[in-house]
Design a protein around this motif. Structure first.
Motif, mmCIF file in Angstrom:
data_model
loop_
_atom_site.group_PDB
_atom_site.id
_atom_site.type_symbol
_atom_site.label_atom_id
_atom_site.label_comp_id
_atom_site.label_asym_id
_atom_site.label_seq_id
_atom_site.Cartn_x
_atom_site.Cartn_y
_atom_site.Cartn_z
ATOM 1 N N LEU A 1 1.021 -1.225 0.125
ATOM 2 C CA LEU A 1 -0.071 -0.009 0.034
ATOM 3 C C LEU A 1 1.050 0.941 -0.198
ATOM 4 C CD1 LEU A 1 -2.784 -1.042 2.515
ATOM 5 C CD2 LEU A 1 -2.947 -1.059 0.044
ATOM 6 N N ARG A 2 1.998 1.130 0.648
ATOM 7 C CA ARG A 2 3.068 2.361 0.649
ATOM 8 C C ARG A 2 3.545 2.516 -0.510
ATOM 9 N NH1 ARG A 2 3.462 6.692 3.131
ATOM 10 N NH2 ARG A 2 5.794 6.536 3.951
ATOM 11 N N ALA A 3 3.837 1.304 -1.212
ATOM 12 C CA ALA A 3 4.670 1.622 -2.591
ATOM 13 C C ALA A 3 3.884 1.808 -3.699
ATOM 14 C CB ALA A 3 5.343 0.238 -2.779
ATOM 15 N N GLY A 4 2.634 1.430 -3.638
ATOM 16 C CA GLY A 4 1.568 1.526 -4.731
ATOM 17 C C GLY A 4 1.751 0.191 -5.460
ATOM 18 N N VAL A 5 1.819 -0.753 -4.976
ATOM 19 C CA VAL A 5 1.870 -2.212 -5.652
ATOM 20 C C VAL A 5 0.579 -2.783 -5.163
ATOM 21 C CG1 VAL A 5 2.939 -4.375 -5.963
ATOM 22 C CG2 VAL A 5 4.362 -2.424 -5.555
ATOM 23 N N ALA A 6 -0.282 -3.216 -6.162
ATOM 24 C CA ALA A 6 -1.499 -3.750 -5.810
ATOM 25 C C ALA A 6 -1.443 -5.328 -5.494
ATOM 26 C CB ALA A 6 -2.415 -3.538 -6.831
ATOM 27 N N PRO A 7 -1.325 -5.797 -4.402
ATOM 28 C CA PRO A 7 -1.223 -7.262 -3.847
ATOM 29 C C PRO A 7 -2.639 -7.889 -4.316
ATOM 30 C CG PRO A 7 -2.075 -5.897 -1.906
ATOM 31 C CD PRO A 7 -1.714 -4.744 -3.009
ATOM 32 N N VAL A 8 -2.457 -9.046 -4.895
ATOM 33 C CA VAL A 8 -3.243 -9.940 -5.463
ATOM 34 C C VAL A 8 -3.531 -11.127 -4.246
ATOM 35 C CG1 VAL A 8 -4.148 -11.394 -7.258
ATOM 36 C CG2 VAL A 8 -2.638 -9.697 -7.829
ATOM 37 N N MET A 9 -4.667 -10.961 -3.503
ATOM 38 C CA MET A 9 -4.784 -11.743 -2.451
ATOM 39 C C MET A 9 -5.124 -13.040 -2.562
ATOM 40 S SD MET A 9 -3.854 -9.288 -0.293
ATOM 41 C CE MET A 9 -3.776 -10.122 1.337
ATOM 42 N N MET A 10 -4.218 -14.001 -2.861
ATOM 43 C CA MET A 10 -4.202 -15.386 -3.103
ATOM 44 C C MET A 10 -4.236 -16.178 -1.589
ATOM 45 S SD MET A 10 -4.425 -15.288 -6.378
ATOM 46 C CE MET A 10 -4.386 -16.863 -7.117
ATOM 47 N N LEU A 11 -4.360 -17.428 -1.760
ATOM 48 C CA LEU A 11 -4.317 -18.062 -0.570
ATOM 49 C C LEU A 11 -3.245 -19.104 -0.621
ATOM 50 C CD1 LEU A 11 -8.095 -18.645 -0.310
ATOM 51 C CD2 LEU A 11 -6.879 -17.048 1.053
ATOM 52 N N PRO A 12 -2.351 -19.642 0.516
ATOM 53 C CA PRO A 12 -1.413 -20.603 0.463
ATOM 54 C C PRO A 12 -2.029 -21.816 -0.331
ATOM 55 C CG PRO A 12 -1.473 -19.523 2.551
ATOM 56 C CD PRO A 12 -2.713 -19.224 2.051
ATOM 57 N N ALA A 13 -3.489 -21.940 -0.180
ATOM 58 C CA ALA A 13 -3.783 -23.536 -0.672
ATOM 59 C C ALA A 13 -4.005 -23.370 -2.258
ATOM 60 C CB ALA A 13 -5.320 -23.532 -0.171
ATOM 61 N N HIS A 14 -3.682 -22.165 -2.954
ATOM 62 C CA HIS A 14 -3.685 -22.121 -4.283
ATOM 63 C C HIS A 14 -2.360 -22.858 -4.853
ATOM 64 C CE1 HIS A 14 -6.709 -18.589 -3.957
ATOM 65 N NE2 HIS A 14 -7.209 -19.579 -4.734
ATOM 66 N N ARG A 15 -2.670 -23.442 -6.103
ATOM 67 C CA ARG A 15 -1.630 -23.977 -6.624
ATOM 68 C C ARG A 15 -1.273 -23.471 -8.039
ATOM 69 N NH1 ARG A 15 -0.731 -24.886 -2.147
ATOM 70 N NH2 ARG A 15 -0.645 -26.965 -0.991
ATOM 71 N N ASP A 16 -0.436 -24.190 -8.981
ATOM 72 C CA ASP A 16 0.150 -23.725 -10.174
ATOM 73 C C ASP A 16 -1.134 -23.069 -11.011
ATOM 74 O OD1 ASP A 16 1.879 -25.544 -8.957
ATOM 75 O OD2 ASP A 16 2.997 -25.118 -10.620
ATOM 76 N N HIS A 17 -2.040 -23.821 -11.188
ATOM 77 C CA HIS A 17 -3.164 -23.299 -11.979
ATOM 78 C C HIS A 17 -3.834 -22.152 -11.432
ATOM 79 C CE1 HIS A 17 -6.679 -23.945 -14.676
ATOM 80 N NE2 HIS A 17 -7.512 -23.765 -13.654
ATOM 81 N N GLU A 18 -4.270 -22.023 -10.353
ATOM 82 C CA GLU A 18 -4.767 -20.758 -9.962
ATOM 83 C C GLU A 18 -3.798 -19.579 -9.979
ATOM 84 O OE1 GLU A 18 -6.822 -24.114 -7.858
ATOM 85 O OE2 GLU A 18 -5.050 -23.514 -8.188
ATOM 86 N N LEU A 19 -2.775 -19.736 -9.513
ATOM 87 C CA LEU A 19 -1.649 -18.656 -9.682
ATOM 88 C C LEU A 19 -1.367 -18.251 -10.956
ATOM 89 C CD1 LEU A 19 0.710 -19.986 -6.744
ATOM 90 C CD2 LEU A 19 -0.752 -17.846 -6.741
ATOM 91 N N ALA A 20 -1.176 -19.058 -11.717
ATOM 92 C CA ALA A 20 -0.840 -18.707 -13.217
ATOM 93 C C ALA A 20 -1.876 -18.101 -13.780
ATOM 94 C CB ALA A 20 -0.300 -20.029 -13.995
ATOM 95 N N ALA A 21 -3.047 -18.419 -13.646
ATOM 96 C CA ALA A 21 -4.280 -17.838 -14.482
ATOM 97 C C ALA A 21 -4.358 -16.406 -14.013
ATOM 98 C CB ALA A 21 -5.489 -18.751 -14.086
ATOM 99 N N ILE A 22 -4.477 -16.367 -12.582
ATOM 100 C CA ILE A 22 -4.500 -14.933 -12.024
ATOM 101 C C ILE A 22 -3.150 -13.980 -12.277
ATOM 102 C CG2 ILE A 22 -5.052 -13.696 -10.031
ATOM 103 C CD1 ILE A 22 -7.273 -15.322 -10.785
ATOM 104 N N GLY A 23 -2.191 -14.597 -12.316
ATOM 105 C CA GLY A 23 -1.025 -13.883 -12.718
ATOM 106 C C GLY A 23 -1.187 -13.392 -13.946
ATOM 107 N N LEU A 24 -1.485 -14.073 -15.236
ATOM 108 C CA LEU A 24 -1.930 -13.585 -16.318
ATOM 109 C C LEU A 24 -3.066 -12.530 -16.759
ATOM 110 C CD1 LEU A 24 -1.592 -17.198 -18.318
ATOM 111 C CD2 LEU A 24 -0.025 -15.200 -18.650
ATOM 112 N N ARG A 25 -3.800 -12.805 -15.573
ATOM 113 C CA ARG A 25 -5.281 -11.882 -15.643
ATOM 114 C C ARG A 25 -4.810 -10.456 -15.105
ATOM 115 N NH1 ARG A 25 -10.684 -12.366 -15.301
ATOM 116 N NH2 ARG A 25 -10.387 -13.894 -16.844
#
Length: 572
Positions: free
Chosen positions: A113-137
């Motif tokens: 929030l200080r740097a202006g970077v937008a955190p994408v609030m994922m979860l430790p339970a997410h795996r390659d499929h979810e992380l890659a798809a949301i990362g691309l989006r």
């Protein structure tokens, strides 16, 4: 030299890379929200030092043996924010954040929030499929993960995701083994960065640099994921203006103040424990945030007693386990003043049992990462508190309850809830097809079936699509779940459509009995018939489970249940 050049570029970014995917509020409404004081046109990161100067030595975050004061929190957040800027991350960039609950997550969130970077609030339970798809989006340029967590190598997974997402170049690792050579350079050892206490000179230098180049209030502050249990999650862009109001107003409605000790037991990537009022709402009023990595009853009860926790949030399945454990043991819950419950329907009988067993106020909450938040108020009568899911936090929350044709239903009748307001975004992020289905002229179609209680609160009665189609007769799964929840001996229940060659579908009740109890299909049938339920709605099969499968945010995983049900030809 390369890192210095990257920091200059990051400091000069204006956030346009992410703004292009955000549907703006109409200017007339934006002026209204500003005039009403909802939008204060301040980046959320500006608040961090305001909190620190108001109460520098007060404990802001507690996690096991770690205690961090408000001033230490601000200093550490700035230190990590500068690290992000030095690696080319600033306004207009996004970072996947998949850390478990812990003090490091709070520091990183505030650093973003200080740097202006937008955190994408994922979860430790997410795996390659979810992380890659949301990362691309989102076009994420960084990812933050634990080293290992619950036996999974997140650091190696982050490298696999980086190979799938062209924009992803930075891996921040919080845990053992971080910072090793990986063929793409060095991972960033996040834990070392957040543990180091900067000098007074560094604190001033970091603060001055960040204050000089803040994000815009209309920039994306945080990305949340939709809470659906089917398909890949949609991405919700929350701006600094709307999310600040979300947390601030929630804290006001729920009575949070400097005496609040809030336990984040649900995954903090979820909107409920993050800002409803959650972590951000607690910090805004000068309270203390306590974190645990798991909502297990033993861990939660131990922490409540040790930290004198006053408030905690749970989903119904989690709360049911807490209540059962409290009945079986004798935990010290004397400090507890408020338990919030939301995320799915909560039966009146379960509510009354929770109040009696836990000995504190239980507040029903209805809301969504897409915006609208409703809370039962402390002044609501007990019968209203037990049977409703509250009312909106803002007088500018506009609600419509409509039938399938889009016409508003008569007062007291149920229909789909449509909403718009000062903290309800106007569309999903970079999702034009989903937006055509989910948004109509700025109104968000929640998919929830609700009715208005005579006192003005909302009652959630089901979902538009969570139905069993029994030979053309539609059965609301949520309606039957509420009724079965009241059956003696039932701890948890979910109603699933079981395939049937004659009728297409029949209702199957999936039940977790209370400890030492048994539940039969005949028990359920007798109770529902006694309640006057139509015969076609009564479940015709029963699946008894030791525990209910859960999604990563703690909701009942109906996809998993459907797979179990459809794989069986006969259920007792």
């Amino acid at each position: 030299m390369a890192e210095h050049t990257a920091s200059i570029v990051a400091d000069d970014l204006a956030g346009t890379a992410l703004r292009t995917g955000v549907t703006p509020w109409p200017e007339e409404l934006a002026r209204t929200y500003r005039a009403a004081g909802y939008w204060r046109d301040r980046p959320l990161g500006d608040l961090v030092w305001e909190w620190a100067e108001a109460r520098p030595h007060r404990i802001a975050v507690a996690d096991g043996g770690t205690r961090i004061t408000y001033r230490e929190l601000a200093a550490r957040a700035d230190q990590v924010a500068v690290l992000l800027r030095d690696r080319g991350l600033g306004p207009g960039t996004a970072m996947l954040v998949a850390l478990p609950n812990g003090w490091e997550l709070v520091v990183l969130l505030l650093a973003c929030l200080r740097a202006g970077v937008a955190p994408v609030m994922m979860l430790p339970a997410h795996r390659d499929h979810e992380l890659a798809a949301i990362g691309l989006r989102t076009g994420a340029e960084a990812i933050a993960v634990p080293g290992t967590f619950r036996g999974h190598d997140h650091q190696a997974m982050a490298d696999r995701v980086r190979a799938e997402v062209p924009s992803l170049r930075e891996v921040l690792v919080c845990g053992d083994g971080a910072g090793g050579e990986d063929g793409h350079g060095h991972h960033v050892d996040l834990r070392s960065a957040v543990e180091h206490v900067p000098s007074a000179d560094d604190v001033e230098a970091h603060r001055s640099r960040l204050d000089a180049t803040p994000p815009e209030p209309g920039d994306v502050a945080v990305f949340l994921l939709s809470g659906g249990t089917t398909g890949l999650s949609k991405v919700i862009a929350r701006t600094h203006n709307d999310y600040e109001y979300n947390a601030r107003r929630s804290a006001e409605v729920c009575g949070f103040d400097a005496r609040t000790v809030y336990l984040a037991a649900l995954p903090a990537g979820h909107n409920f424990p993050l800002a409803s009022p959650g972590i951000l709402g607690t910090l805004m009023v000068g309270g203390t945030v306590v974190l645990v990595p798991s909502p297990s009853p033993s861990r939660v009860f131990e922490t409540i007693a040790a930290e004198r926790v006053t408030a905690v949030a749970a989903v119904p399945a989690v709360l049911s386990r807490w209540v059962a454990a409290a009945e079986a043991g004798d935990p010290d819950l004397t400090s507890l003043r408020l338990v919030q419950v939301g995320g799915s329907l909560f039966a009146k009988e379960a509510y009354r049992r929770a109040v009696n067993v836990l000995g504190c106020r239980v507040q029903q909450v209805y809301g969504m990462a897409e915006g609208l938040l409703c809370y039962v108020r402390e002044t609501d009568p007990d019968d209203v508190a037990a049977a409703t899911q509250g009312r909106p936090i803002s007088v500018h929350d506009e609600l419509r309850i409509v039938d399938p044709s889009g016409a508003e239903v008569a007062h007291g009748e149920s229909g789909e809830l449509l909403v718009r307001g000062p903290y309800t975004p106007r569309g999903y992020f970079r999702a034009p097809e989903q937006n055509r289905e989910a948004f109509t002229d700025g109104w968000y179609r929640t998919g929830d079936l609700v009715l208005r209680h005579p006192g003005g609160n909302l009652v959630v009665v089901g979902r538009t699509k969570d139905v069993v189609n029994r030979g053309g007769e539609k059965i609301s799964a949520d309606e039957i779940e509420r009724l079965v929840q009241a059956v003696d001996g039932v701890a948890e229940v979910a109603v699933i459509a079981a395939p049937d060659p004659e009728l297409g579908e029949r209702a199957c009740a999936c039940v977790v009995p209370r400890p030492g109890r048994t539940v039969t299909l005949q028990d359920i049938g007798r109770a529902l018939r006694a309640a006057g339920v139509a015969e076609f709605k009564i479940p015709e099969s029963l699946l008894v489970l030791r525990e209910m499968p859960q999604t990563s945010v703690g909701k009942t995983d109906k996809n998993a249940l459907s797979r179990i049900v459809t794989s069986r030809t006969h259920l007792a």
